[in-house]
Design a protein around this motif. Structure first.
Motif, short mmCIF file in Angstrom:
data_model
loop_
_atom_site.label_atom_id
_atom_site.label_comp_id
_atom_site.label_asym_id
_atom_site.label_seq_id
_atom_site.Cartn_x
_atom_site.Cartn_y
_atom_site.Cartn_z
N ALA A 47 1.37 -1.23 0.05
CA ALA A 47 0.13 0.21 -0.22
C ALA A 47 0.73 1.20 0.04
O ALA A 47 1.61 1.23 0.84
N GLN A 48 0.46 2.01 -0.61
CA GLN A 48 1.10 3.61 -0.78
C GLN A 48 0.06 4.53 -0.56
O GLN A 48 -1.06 4.56 -1.26
N ASP A 49 0.95 5.87 -0.31
CA ASP A 49 -0.25 7.09 0.53
C ASP A 49 0.03 8.28 -0.31
O ASP A 49 -0.26 9.62 0.03
N MET A 50 0.93 7.44 -1.40
CA MET A 50 1.45 9.21 -2.32
C MET A 50 0.85 9.63 -3.21
O MET A 50 1.85 10.23 -4.35
N ASN A 51 -0.24 8.77 -3.68
CA ASN A 51 -0.46 9.23 -5.32
C ASN A 51 -0.55 8.62 -6.45
O ASN A 51 0.20 9.18 -7.18
N HIS A 52 1.06 7.56 -5.88
CA HIS A 52 1.85 6.57 -7.19
C HIS A 52 0.82 6.01 -8.60
O HIS A 52 0.28 5.98 -7.89
N GLU A 53 1.38 6.35 -9.45
CA GLU A 53 0.79 5.75 -10.54
C GLU A 53 1.35 4.39 -10.92
O GLU A 53 0.68 3.21 -10.88
N TYR A 54 2.45 4.24 -10.84
CA TYR A 54 3.79 2.78 -10.52
C TYR A 54 3.23 2.16 -9.63
O TYR A 54 4.19 3.25 -8.41
N MET A 55 3.41 1.49 -9.52
CA MET A 55 4.05 0.46 -8.49
C MET A 55 4.64 -0.94 -9.43
O MET A 55 4.18 -0.86 -10.11
N TYR A 56 5.45 -1.65 -7.85
CA TYR A 56 6.30 -2.81 -8.62
C TYR A 56 5.87 -4.25 -7.09
O TYR A 56 6.14 -3.27 -6.57
#
Lengths: 113, 116
Positions: B24-33
């Motif tokens: 989970a990420q809370d930085m509003n990033h588009e890309y995840m890996y």
């Protein structure tokens, strides 16, 4: 092809300079990165350099980039025991490949007091 | 901001069992890996996602599946775990733009998986 190579191990005395070297193969890389990993922890971004730069300095860290030879180095001045870690060099492929990072195998830096 | 978080931190599985790793990420990033880290091999990309609802194969996708139903979450599934999947798994995320300094990937703390 994508390949990033690093030396496996470096041992230095506290207070000396450390130089960690890396070679990469993909000339389309836009950014090159150095990450630090302490035991049992995730990766921490140390610094990065844009591919049109030759050098970047950030406090004790100096990154040198030789684009012709595809060679990247990280110099740590006045190395401290807290610098002991694994250092990963990485190159990033263009956005059409999903900003994929290709990592080297990592260099273990051991700092002796 | 919590940044990138991963659950669980550690898991032991028997061969053939299944499990899901959550990022989970809370930085509003588009890309995840999703990466795996094995001794002497650096990090290798398993799968990645360039936006909600999209996934793509990385370097070592076999034996894994992923889903990105929500922008902030990226799930990595092992349907039938094998000892060769014993590794440390790292999730990362990035803005996904070519803007200066925006291609940095931010990493989670890792999940240690042992398959017996």
């Amino acid at each position: 092809g994508e390949d990033v190579e690093q030396s496996l191990f470096l041992s230095v005395r506290e207070g000396d300079s450390s130089v960690i070297n890396c070679t990469y193969t993909d000339s389309s890389s836009t950014y090159l990165y150095w990450y630090k990993q302490e035991p049992g922890a995730g990766l921490q971004l140390l610094t990065y350099i844009f591919s049109n730069m030759d050098m970047k300095q950030d406090q004790r860290l100096t990154v040198l980039l030789n684009k012709k030879d595809k060679h990247l180095s990280l110099r740590i001045a006045d190395t401290q025991t807290g610098d002991s870690a694994i250092y990963f060099c990485a190159e990033i492929l263009p956005v059409e490949y999903g900003n994929k990072l290709v990592f080297g195998a990592g260099t273990i830096l051991r700092v002796k007091s | 901001n919590a940044g990138v978080t991963q659950t669980p931190k550690f898991r032991v599985l028997k061969t053939g069992q299944s499990m899901t790793l959550l990022c989970a990420q809370d930085m509003n990033h588009e890309y995840m890996y999703w990466y795996r880290q094995d001794p002497g091999m650096g990090l290798r990309l398993i799968h990645y996602s360039v936006g909600e609802g999209t996934t793509a194969k990385g370097e070592v996708p076999d034996g894994y599946n992923v889903s990105r139903l929500k922008k902030q979450n990226f799930l990595l599934g092992l349907e039938s775990a094998a000892p060769s999947q014993t590794s440390v798994y790292f999730c990362a995320s990035s803005y996904g733009s070519r803007g200066f300094g925006q291609e940095t990937q931010y990493f989670g703390p890792g999940t240690r998986l042992l398959v017996l």
